[in-house]
Design a protein around this motif. Structure first.
Motif, short mmCIF file in Angstrom:
data_model
loop_
_atom_site.label_atom_id
_atom_site.label_comp_id
_atom_site.label_asym_id
_atom_site.label_seq_id
_atom_site.Cartn_x
_atom_site.Cartn_y
_atom_site.Cartn_z
N HIS A 1 125.54 3.85 29.56
CA HIS A 1 124.39 3.08 30.00
C HIS A 1 124.45 1.71 29.35
O HIS A 1 124.55 1.60 28.14
CB HIS A 1 123.09 3.80 29.61
N ARG A 2 124.46 0.69 30.15
CA ARG A 2 124.48 -0.67 29.62
C ARG A 2 123.04 -1.07 29.29
O ARG A 2 122.17 -1.02 30.14
CB ARG A 2 125.08 -1.64 30.62
N ILE A 3 122.82 -1.45 28.07
CA ILE A 3 121.48 -1.78 27.62
C ILE A 3 121.21 -3.26 27.87
O ILE A 3 122.07 -4.11 27.65
CB ILE A 3 121.33 -1.42 26.12
N SER A 4 120.03 -3.55 28.39
CA SER A 4 119.65 -4.95 28.64
C SER A 4 119.27 -5.61 27.31
O SER A 4 119.03 -4.94 26.31
CB SER A 4 118.46 -5.02 29.60
N ARG A 5 119.23 -6.91 27.32
CA ARG A 5 118.86 -7.63 26.10
C ARG A 5 117.41 -7.31 25.71
O ARG A 5 117.09 -7.22 24.54
CB ARG A 5 119.06 -9.12 26.27
N ARG B 1 118.21 -11.69 15.76
CA ARG B 1 119.51 -11.01 15.70
C ARG B 1 120.16 -10.97 17.07
O ARG B 1 121.37 -11.14 17.21
CB ARG B 1 119.34 -9.59 15.16
N THR B 2 119.39 -10.72 18.10
CA THR B 2 119.93 -10.65 19.45
C THR B 2 120.35 -12.03 19.94
O THR B 2 121.37 -12.17 20.60
CB THR B 2 118.89 -10.04 20.42
N SER C 1 110.99 -13.25 26.57
CA SER C 1 109.63 -13.21 27.12
C SER C 1 109.39 -11.86 27.79
O SER C 1 108.29 -11.32 27.72
CB SER C 1 109.42 -14.33 28.15
N GLU C 2 110.42 -11.32 28.42
CA GLU C 2 110.30 -10.01 29.07
C GLU C 2 110.09 -8.92 28.02
O GLU C 2 109.29 -8.01 28.22
CB GLU C 2 111.55 -9.72 29.90
N ALA C 3 110.77 -9.01 26.89
CA ALA C 3 110.57 -8.02 25.83
C ALA C 3 109.15 -8.12 25.27
O ALA C 3 108.49 -7.10 25.06
CB ALA C 3 111.59 -8.24 24.70
N LEU C 4 108.68 -9.33 25.08
CA LEU C 4 107.31 -9.54 24.60
C LEU C 4 106.31 -8.99 25.61
O LEU C 4 105.35 -8.32 25.24
CB LEU C 4 107.08 -11.04 24.35
N ARG C 5 106.55 -9.25 26.89
CA ARG C 5 105.65 -8.77 27.94
C ARG C 5 105.65 -7.26 28.00
O ARG C 5 104.60 -6.62 28.02
CB ARG C 5 106.05 -9.34 29.30
N ALA D 1 108.12 2.01 25.12
CA ALA D 1 107.89 0.78 25.89
C ALA D 1 109.19 0.33 26.58
O ALA D 1 109.16 -0.09 27.73
CB ALA D 1 107.36 -0.32 24.98
N ALA D 2 110.30 0.44 25.88
CA ALA D 2 111.59 0.06 26.46
C ALA D 2 111.96 1.01 27.59
O ALA D 2 112.46 0.58 28.63
CB ALA D 2 112.67 0.05 25.39
#
Length: 152
Positions: free
Chosen positions: A4-8, A62-63, A91-95, A147-148
């Motif tokens: 599984h490729r993990i998104s940023r 880090r990312t 911004s997507e991670a924050l959202r 959440a992820a």
């Protein structure tokens, strides 16, 4: 075996959860005398317990520090590298995290009357949730991973 490729976005949340699991969760604004003695003011230790929001910010840094290859490499030449810059994904991670923690999508109806930006409001949601009485590091990490997963 497929990987599984993990998104940023997922990477930011996973690194946040791992940091909290590995180092503990710090709640409250002040440090006790014992904590202050182990964390000199000029050098906040990378392995010291931190708040959820601080762990999230560390994960983003880090990312963002990851490099990606740019251009083709010719024989004997080192490929040029540029710093990864993905503000939309941050911004997507924050959202994703703030919406999950608030249980409702955050809209301008919530933050506009307060006169704060969307990002500041979302960061406040994360910070406030991290200060919930009785929240443990394991519970925080589990919720962040949820959440992820909810997002994907």
């Amino acid at each position: 075996m497929s990987r599984h490729r993990i998104s940023r976005t997922e990477l930011v949340m996973e690194l946040t959860a791992r940091h909290i699991e590995a180092n503990g969760l710090h709640q409250g604004t002040g440090l006790s005398d014992e904590e202050w003695a182990t964390c000199p003011p000029a050098t906040y230790a990378p392995d010291a317990p931190c708040s959820v929001l601080h762990a999230f910010d560390r994960a983003q840094r880090r990312t963002a520090g990851r490099t990606i290859r740019a251009g083709a490499r010719r024989r004997g030449q080192v490929a040029a590298r540029r710093r990864a810059d993905h503000p939309a994904e941050f911004s997507e991670a924050l959202r994703a995290l703030s919406d999950h923690l608030s249980d409702v999508p955050i809209t301008s109806d919530l933050y506009a009357p307060l006169g704060v930006s969307e990002a500041d409001y979302r960061r406040t949601v994360i910070s406030s949730w991290g200060e919930t009485e009785g929240l443990t590091a394991d519970a925080a990490a589990l919720t962040i991973r949820a959440a992820a997963n909810r997002r994907s």
